[in-house]
Every structure is written in C-alpha cells, then in structure tokens.
Enzyme design. Sequence first.
Site: not given
Ligand code: 4NP
Length: 167
Positions: A9, A12, A14-16, A137
């Site tokens: 994602c 790294n 939340c989702r992955s 997201d």
């Molecule tokens: P992820 O979520 O891609 O599912 O880990 C996010 C975590 C952090 C950010 C964006 C999405 N960020 O912009 O910091």
Amino acid sequence: MKTSILFVCLGNICRSPTAEGVFRKKIEQLGLGKQFNIDSAGTSAYHAGEAPDPRSQQEAKRQGYDLSAQRSRQLQASDGEQFDYIIAMDSANHSDIKSIISNKYHGKLKLFLKDFAPSNGWECQPDCYHKASEVPDPYYGGTDGFSHVVQLIETASYELIKFLTVK
Ligand code: 4NP
C-alpha cells in the site's frame, strides 16, 4: 520451494500490514505456513520503521489478527525479483509499484480486490464510497474505514488462498 507474496500500500501502516496479518493467519490455520513467505511494504518511506497504525492494530485485534510485530518498510526494486506475487491495495499503489520494480516483473503485479474478490461482483456496504476494485485508504477517515478494510481483505484473502492452493 516457498511461494512468496508481498502486499503493498502507500504507507505500510494500515492496509498492507492488515493484509499480511490476515493472510498469514488464514494460511497458518490451514497448516500451510511453511509453504509461504508473506511480507508487506509501502510505496513511500513516510512511516519506515514504524509499527502499524494503532487504529489498524486495534481493529485487526478485535477481529482476531495480531499486527504488533510488523514494522513498515519501503518497497525496493529488488522486491520485484524476490517475490512471486506483488499485490497492490489500490490503483495508485499499482501504478507506483510499476515505477519502482523492473518491467520484467510487472506480470507478478495484482490488484487485490479486482483480481481476487468474488467473480460474481463485489457487494459494497451501503456507505461504500470507493471503487469496488480497490481497498480504500482509511488513514484520514474514521474507525468504520478500518473495520471495512479488514472485511474487504478477509474476503479477498479467501479468494487468493483458493487461487494459490486449488489446482
Ligand atoms: P496505508 O495508509 O497506505 O494503508 O498504510 C496510509 C498511511 C499513511 C499515509 C497515507 C496512507 N500518509 O500519508 O502518511
């Protein structure tokens, strides 16, 4: 020979990590842990070295998955060679991965829900705002988003396991 799977994602956190934790638990429950190498990464280094977001950890834990040992890392060009399947959570991740790994490995790249959600069409929840082919997201949203992410990932994980194990 192990089959290696990398979930990707943006951050790294939340989702992955959720996909890694859910997929690993289901594989272990089937007694297939030794046959798989399971990892996750982010297309960005925004959160490199950090544990998964507390909201992801809490929601995953509530639904039976422990993400606490995971640490964020950025996707590397070498992951293209290392992994058999590289599974993006959304289409932005999918295109960013293509710019990080060599063309010759782009055939390993999948979009998690589009490629592994049930073929008879994805049923979104009433408040669903995202395209059915993507794991949305949850980072800037409320707690509902984190719960939804776990549910989407559970469903696609069953399909991925079927794809990998039923010949
Ligand atoms: P992820 O979520 O891609 O599912 O880990 C996010 C975590 C952090 C950010 C964006 C999405 N960020 O912009 O910091």
